[in-house]
Design an enzyme around this catalytic site. Structure first.
Site: not given
Ligand code: NOJ
Ligand code: CA
Length: 567
Positions: A291, A231
């Protein structure tokens, strides 16, 4: 919902090796010459919304286990489950208060072990979500950290003095609104949070943090997880001097000054850390998905590392921001395919409007959904699909502020409605609440669940679901779709994207009409080693090739044609 700019400033980097075999050498896998994840369809499960086994209105692990046969039948190779760890759920699991357990709302560790074991029986791997940048403010590490300036975990987070009374240390902003600094009166200092205040950023410059987090991954690898989706990797490090970010003209959706995130994101240290995290993953032959929000292909390419020593699968999230235009997609795919590393295509996720709604024209919605499936699932690379895409689920955005669950939707209403719309329950059948729960679902299902659901679509050979199943099946059974190079054709056609996937075993032709007008496409494959070639249909929607001749591939609105090229 996040800022994405400059995608059209795509950089073509053709100088690197890009054949499957070049990548395969680094990744011995269970398919000759390829790692399993290079051919995989990875299916993202948002556990709150997939299937509720106990009627509390919230999906859970036993619910996921009960749907593994469906996933097997669909053809997915791995599921990525978004955070299911103990959490106060401020950010619906992305605020983790214990990295090595399961939130009781979702089940137990025993339920998790059963899920992994049952998935394994079906040859489905389980990938978890690792929230590396921050914890919950309820995590014992943070509770200790904020207790005093001399606590054992003080330096596990980023604490600083304000600039003056009532003034945060600098001008950095949280991506979720307001300042990125929260004052804590217990110790008279501010802590840093790139996301919600309940999500304090970890201090990755502290070796103790690194060790604890690496051990978290080992805990799950030993329990059988095949890898992690990482993430928010780009916000792992901040400038230690806390230099102010440059202020840009205009206001953002929260009414704050626009800012260039120059000193709080994408620092070079991120890559060093990912290499170290990868070394741990390699101990377990695990896969790391990133991500990775990037502004251009050159930036995306950096996440593969040198000689592939960072992420195996940095997600191409730029793809989610392109208009439905043949030229835009063609240019982008060409650049990603030519980049060093194995492409990882994604068309939506739990933070982004569903692709069905994004591209809908109100007339050809299902055809567009099929065309997009025929596109991202036949490219050279790994495909990550979001639950519900395969049945044409649409966004069900809240209509009133009082219905919003996602805090950014409350803060930013009405301009920012939050992410509830793309997180609604999976639509299993046409009954009340789409068969997701016997209770009251945590988010409402849309009217379209009556027609767009698994039960209804399973019985209809022309449904979006049937199309997805067929294209995933082809992906696994046509050697050219597995191994083949991506060869763009007819590159100046303003409406139709066409390409060959060509391997030593043959070639597959893919033709996609990105317009609402009927199109004719013709091909001369003589220069591609297929003089006088014909084509045999493998899968089509709103398309035909009369007589199997490449002189006349007829496409209706958003038609898609996939055929095997024969001599
Ligand atoms: C990316 C995640 O996909 C999202 O849903 C989240 O709110 C943020 N990172 C913070 O962890
Ligand atoms: Ca439940």
């Amino acid at each position: 919902m996040r800022n994405r700019t400059g995608f059209f400033a795509v950089v073509l980097l053709l100088a690197f090796a890009c054949t499957p075999s070049a990548n395969a050498q680094q990744n011995p896998g269970n398919t000759p010459g390829h790692a399993w994840w290079q051919h995989a369809v990875i299916y993202e499960v948002y556990p709150r919304s997939f299937d509720d086994s106990n009627g509390d209105g919230i999906g859970d692990l036993n619910g996921i286990t009960s749907k593994l046969d469906y996933l097997k039948d669909l053809g997915v190779d791995a599921i990525w489950i978004t955070p299911c760890f103990p959490s106060p759920q401020v950010d619906f699991g992305y605020d983790v208060s214990d990295y090595v357990n399961i939130d009781p709302m979702y089940g137990t560790l025993a339920d998790f072990d059963r899920l992994v074991a049952e998935a394994k029986k079906r040859n489905i791997r389980v990938i978890l979500d690792f929230v590396v940048n921050h914890t919950s403010d309820q995590h014992p590490w943070f509770v200790d950290s904020k207790s005093s300036r001399t606590s054992a975990h003080r330096d596990w987070y980023i604490w600083r003095d304000g600039k003056g009374p009532g003034q945060p240390p600098n001008n950095w902003l949280s991506t979720f609104g307001l300042s990125a600094w929260k004052f804590d009166p217990t110790t008279n200092q501010y802590y840093y949070h790139y996301f919600y205040p309940e999500q304090p950023d970890l201090n990755w410059r502290n070796p103790e943090v690194e060790k604890a987090m690496f051990d978290v991954t080992r805990f799950w690898y030993k329990r059988g997880v095949a890898g992690f989706r990482l993430d928010a990797v780009d916000s792992l490090f901040e400038d230690p001097n806390l230099t102010d970010n440059p202020v840009l003209p205009g206001k953002d959706k929260f009414g704050r000054p626009n800012m260039e995130e120059k000193y709080d994101k994408k620092l070079p240290e991120v890559h060093v850390e990912l290499q170290r995290l990868r070394k741990v993953a390699d101990e377990y032959d695990a896969v790391l998905i990133g991500e990775t929000w990037t502004s251009n292909v050159a930036e995306l390419e950096q996440y593969y590392g040198n000689n592939g020593n960072e992420l195996q699968l940095p997600m191409d999230l730029m793809l989610t921001d392109l208009p439905l235009s043949a030229a835009a997609f063609r240019e982008h795919i060409k650049a990603v395919d030519a980049a060093r590393g194995w492409p990882t295509y994604v068309i939506t996720n739990h933070d982004i409007q569903r692709s069905y709604s994004r591209y809908a024209d109100g007339v050809h919605n299902d055809d567009i959904a099929k065309m997009m499936a025929g596109f991202y699932l036949t490219l050279r690379g790994t495909s990550i699909m979001y639950y519900g895409e395969e049945i044409g689920m649409e966004n069900n955005d809240p209509k009133r502020k009082e219905d919003v669950k996602d805090p950014i939707g409350i803060l930013g209403w009405p301009e920012e409605k939050g992410r509830d719309g793309e997180r609604t329950p999976m639509q299993w059948n046409g009954s009340t609440n789409a068969g997701f729960t016997t209770g009251k679902p945590w988010l409402p299902v849309p009217e379209s669940a009556k027609t767009h659901n698994v039960a209804a679509e399973s019985g209809n050979p022309n449904s979006v679901l049937s199309f997805y199943k067929q294209v995933i099946h082809l992906r696994k059974t046509e050697p050219a779709l597995l191994e083949g190079a991506y060869i763009p054709l007819n590159e100046s056609d303003p409406n139709v994207i066409s390409y060959l996937r060509k391997s030593k075993d043959g070639a597959v032709l893919v033709v996609l009409n990105f317009s609402a007008k009927p199109q004719n496409a013709t091909f001369d494959l003589g220069t591609r080693g297929f003089a006088g070639a014909k084509v045999k249909a493998l899968l089509q929607n709103a398309a035909s090739v009369p007589g199997g001749t490449l002189q006349n591939v007829k496409l209706g609105a958003y038609g898609v044609y996939i055929g095997r090229v024969t001599q």
